[in-house]
Design a protein around this motif. Structure first.
Motif, PDB file in Angstrom:
ATOM      1  N   GLY A  85     -10.095  -9.211  -8.646  1.00  0.00           N
ATOM      2  CA  GLY A  85      -9.934  -7.774  -8.804  1.00  0.00           C
ATOM      3  C   GLY A  85     -10.236  -6.962  -7.565  1.00  0.00           C
ATOM      4  O   GLY A  85      -9.930  -5.761  -7.520  1.00  0.00           O
ATOM      5  N   ASP A  86     -10.843  -7.546  -6.547  1.00  0.00           N
ATOM      6  CA  ASP A  86     -11.140  -6.818  -5.314  1.00  0.00           C
ATOM      7  C   ASP A  86      -9.880  -6.610  -4.487  1.00  0.00           C
ATOM      8  O   ASP A  86      -8.917  -7.386  -4.564  1.00  0.00           O
ATOM      9  CB  ASP A  86     -12.174  -7.575  -4.474  1.00  0.00           C
ATOM     10  CG  ASP A  86     -13.573  -7.497  -5.062  1.00  0.00           C
ATOM     11  OD1 ASP A  86     -13.799  -6.591  -5.886  1.00  0.00           O
ATOM     12  OD2 ASP A  86     -14.415  -8.349  -4.711  1.00  0.00           O
ATOM     13  N   LEU A  87      -9.907  -5.562  -3.659  1.00  0.00           N
ATOM     14  CA  LEU A  87      -8.863  -5.347  -2.654  1.00  0.00           C
ATOM     15  C   LEU A  87      -9.444  -5.694  -1.295  1.00  0.00           C
ATOM     16  O   LEU A  87     -10.551  -5.266  -0.951  1.00  0.00           O
ATOM     17  CB  LEU A  87      -8.402  -3.882  -2.660  1.00  0.00           C
ATOM     18  CG  LEU A  87      -7.583  -3.411  -3.843  1.00  0.00           C
ATOM     19  CD1 LEU A  87      -7.215  -1.942  -3.678  1.00  0.00           C
ATOM     20  CD2 LEU A  87      -6.321  -4.238  -4.008  1.00  0.00           C
ATOM     21  N   GLU A  88      -8.694  -6.444  -0.525  1.00  0.00           N
ATOM     22  CA  GLU A  88      -9.168  -6.863   0.789  1.00  0.00           C
ATOM     23  C   GLU A  88      -8.121  -6.508   1.835  1.00  0.00           C
ATOM     24  O   GLU A  88      -6.941  -6.874   1.705  1.00  0.00           O
ATOM     25  CB  GLU A  88      -9.424  -8.370   0.784  1.00  0.00           C
ATOM     26  CG  GLU A  88     -10.146  -8.877   2.013  1.00  0.00           C
ATOM     27  CD  GLU A  88     -10.525 -10.347   1.869  1.00  0.00           C
ATOM     28  OE1 GLU A  88      -9.708 -11.208   2.287  1.00  0.00           O
ATOM     29  OE2 GLU A  88     -11.616 -10.637   1.324  1.00  0.00           O
ATOM     30  N   ASP A  89      -8.551  -5.765   2.866  1.00  0.00           N
ATOM     31  CA  ASP A  89      -7.616  -5.388   3.935  1.00  0.00           C
ATOM     32  C   ASP A  89      -7.122  -6.628   4.670  1.00  0.00           C
ATOM     33  O   ASP A  89      -7.858  -7.606   4.854  1.00  0.00           O
ATOM     34  CB  ASP A  89      -8.293  -4.458   4.941  1.00  0.00           C
ATOM     35  CG  ASP A  89      -8.651  -3.103   4.333  1.00  0.00           C
ATOM     36  OD1 ASP A  89      -8.157  -2.828   3.218  1.00  0.00           O
ATOM     37  OD2 ASP A  89      -9.406  -2.347   4.955  1.00  0.00           O
ATOM     38  N   LEU A  90      -5.872  -6.559   5.090  1.00  0.00           N
ATOM     39  CA  LEU A  90      -5.274  -7.668   5.835  1.00  0.00           C
ATOM     40  C   LEU A  90      -4.636  -7.097   7.093  1.00  0.00           C
ATOM     41  O   LEU A  90      -3.672  -6.328   7.021  1.00  0.00           O
ATOM     42  CB  LEU A  90      -4.224  -8.376   4.968  1.00  0.00           C
ATOM     43  CG  LEU A  90      -3.651  -9.692   5.499  1.00  0.00           C
ATOM     44  CD1 LEU A  90      -4.746 -10.753   5.581  1.00  0.00           C
ATOM     45  CD2 LEU A  90      -2.511 -10.178   4.610  1.00  0.00           C
TER      46      LEU A  90
END
Length: 377
Positions: free
Chosen positions: A71-76
Motif C-alpha cells: 500500500g505504500d507509494l515509493e518514488d522512482l
C-alpha cells in the motif's frame, strides 16, 4: 601387438540453460488511478522507461511512483531500476514537485495541486460504506464526496480521515425520515415523508424553544440540539361547506374534458405566468418513485390543438426511490408562483403531433409512458 591409442578424446556434453524470459507486464495509471496493462521488454525497467511506455513526451517532466503491494507509494527516479517483486503497479505524472497529504494518518507525497476524493479512497483502500472527511482546525471536519476535487495546500498538509457516515433522523408528522447530510430542506423533508408541501402550515418543534413556522424554502440543520419534529396543519379547513369549484379559466376540447371526468382526475385550467395551464392534482405515479402522486401540469398553447402540447411539469419534483438522478428534469418552470419540475420529453419523428388525432388524452399517454420508462416498469 600392443594396443594403440586412437588419439581421440571424449569431450563433455554442453548443457544449455533455457533462455530467461526478459518480458513482463506492469500496470500504469495517471493521477486518476485508472490502471491499464503495459507490456515491457525488460524485467528491470527504470522510472524513465516506465514514463516513456506510459506516453510521456521528452519535453515533459516525469514523476514516477511505484505502488507497492503493502500500500505504500515509493518514488522512482528516472535512472533508478524498479524492483518488480515489490509490486507491479506504477503511477506516472508530468510534475516537478509534490504536495503532502495523509490518509488515515499515513503520509503520501502527491505530484499535483489537487486530488480527487475517489483517488483518496483508492490510495487509502477505504471501503465504499465509509464516508471521507477533510480535517479542519477550529471548525467541523468537511464531509467530501467521491466526485469532489480537493485543492491541496502548497504550504501545509491536508489530512483525510474516514468514518461511518452519520445519519440524522427527523420526525415529520409521525413519519421518521433519515438523512446522511446534516442540512435538509423543508421541501425535501415533506416530499420524502409523502406530504404535498403546498397543502400544509409547517411547524418545527425544538426542545426548549418556541414553536417556529417554516416555509418550504427553509432549511433545517439536523445537528442543532433539541430538534424534535415537524408538525403539519392543513391550510384549508372548512366547516363542512361544499368545496370550492375548480378553476376553469379556459375550455379544453370536449373529448379532453369528458376523459378527465371519466377517470376521476381533479383538474382545473388556469392562466398563469403568461401561459395556459391544465393542472391535474394528485396525479398517480408508478412504483419506483419516492412519492405516490404529484401535481401534473401541461402547457396548453392558445392555438391548441393545431399547436402541440409539449413536455410536462410536476410538483413536487419526482425522484427515483433508488436516488439515481433522472435525466432532462433539471430545469424548473414557475406556475402560480411555485416551481414545477420540467420533464423535457418530446414526440419523435415517427409519430409527430397530428391535430386531427392528438389531444390532452394522447399526451397523457406520453406522460404515463415517460414516467414508467424511468423506473423500468
Amino acid at each position: 601387438m600392443s594396443a594403440r591409442s586412437t588419439g581421440l578424446m571424449t569431450m563433455p556434453m554442453e548443457h544449455h540453460e533455457p533462455p530467461l524470459d526478459k518480458t513482463t507486464t506492469i500496470e500504469i495509471a495517471g493521477l486518476d488511478l485508472n490502471f491499464h496493462a503495459f507490456p515491457l521488454d525488460t524485467t528491470t525497467p527504470t522510472g524513465g522507461k516506465i514514463a516513456k511506455v506510459f506516453g510521456l513526451r521528452p519535453d515533459q517532466t516525469p514523476y514516477v511512483m511505484q505502488w507497492l503491494d503493502d500500500g505504500d507509494l515509493e518514488d522512482l527516479r528516472v535512472q533508478e531500476q524498479a524492483d518488480l517483486s515489490k509490486g507491479l503497479k506504477f503511477i506516472v505524472a508530468d510534475s516537478d514537485g509534490t504536495n503532502r497529504i495523509t490518509i488515515e494518518g499515513e503520509g503520501f507525497d502527491w505530484p499535483a495541486d489537487t486530488i480527487a476524493v475517489s483517488v483518496v479512497r483508492k490510495l487509502g483502500r477505504i471501503p465504499s460504506n465509509r464516508g471521507i472527511y477533510l480535517e479542519r482546525a477550529d471548525v467541523p471536519d468537511l464531509s467530501v464526496e467521491d466526485d469532489d476535487v480537493i485543492k491541496i495546500k502548497s504550504a501545509g498538509v491536508e489530512h483525510f480521515r474516514s468514518r461511518k457516515p452519520e445519519v440524522w433522523e427527523l420526525n415529520v408528522q409521525g413519519k421518521k425520515i433519515t438523512s446522511t447530510v446534516p442540512m435538509i430542506s423543508v421541501f425535501d423533508a415533506l416530499t420524502r415523508a409523502g406530504f404535498d408541501s403546498d397543502a400544509w402550515i409547517i411547524i418545527l418543534k425544538v426542545a426548549g424553544q418556541p414553536k417556529r413556522q417554516l416555509s418550504v424554502d427553509d432549511e433545517i440543520d439536523l445537528r442543532a440540539p433539541g430538534i424534535e419534529k415537524i408538525r403539519l396543519t392543513a391550510k384549508d379547513v372548512n366547516n363542512g361547506e361544499a368545496p370550492a369549484a375548480p378553476l376553469r379559466e379556459f375550455a379544453l376540447l370536449e373529448i379532453d374534458e369528458s376523459y378527465l371526468e371519466s377517470v376521476g382526475l381533479q383538474w382545473e385550467t388556469r392562466n398563469s405566468d403568461g401561459h395556459r395551464w391544465l393542472i391535474i392534482r394528485d396525479y398517480p405515479v408508478p412504483d419506483g418513485y419516492a412519492a405516490k402522486s404529484t401535481t401534473l401540469a401541461l402547457m396548453v398553447p392558445p392555438t391548441y390543438p393545431q399547436a402541440e402540447i409539449d413536455m410536462f411539469y410536476v410538483r413536487p419534483p419526482l425522484r427515483r426511490s433508488s436516488g439515481i438522478a433522472i435525466p432532462a428534469t433539471e430545469a424548473s418552470q414557475a406556475i402560480g408562483g411555485l416551481p414545477f419540475q420540467r420533464w423535457s420529453r418530446h414526440r419523435g419523428t415517427i409519430a409527430p403531433w397530428n391535430p386531427q388525432r392528438d389531444s390532452v388524452v394522447t399526451h397523457l399517454v406520453l406522460v404515463e409512458s415517460a414516467l414508467v420508462k424511468e423506473v423500468g416498469e
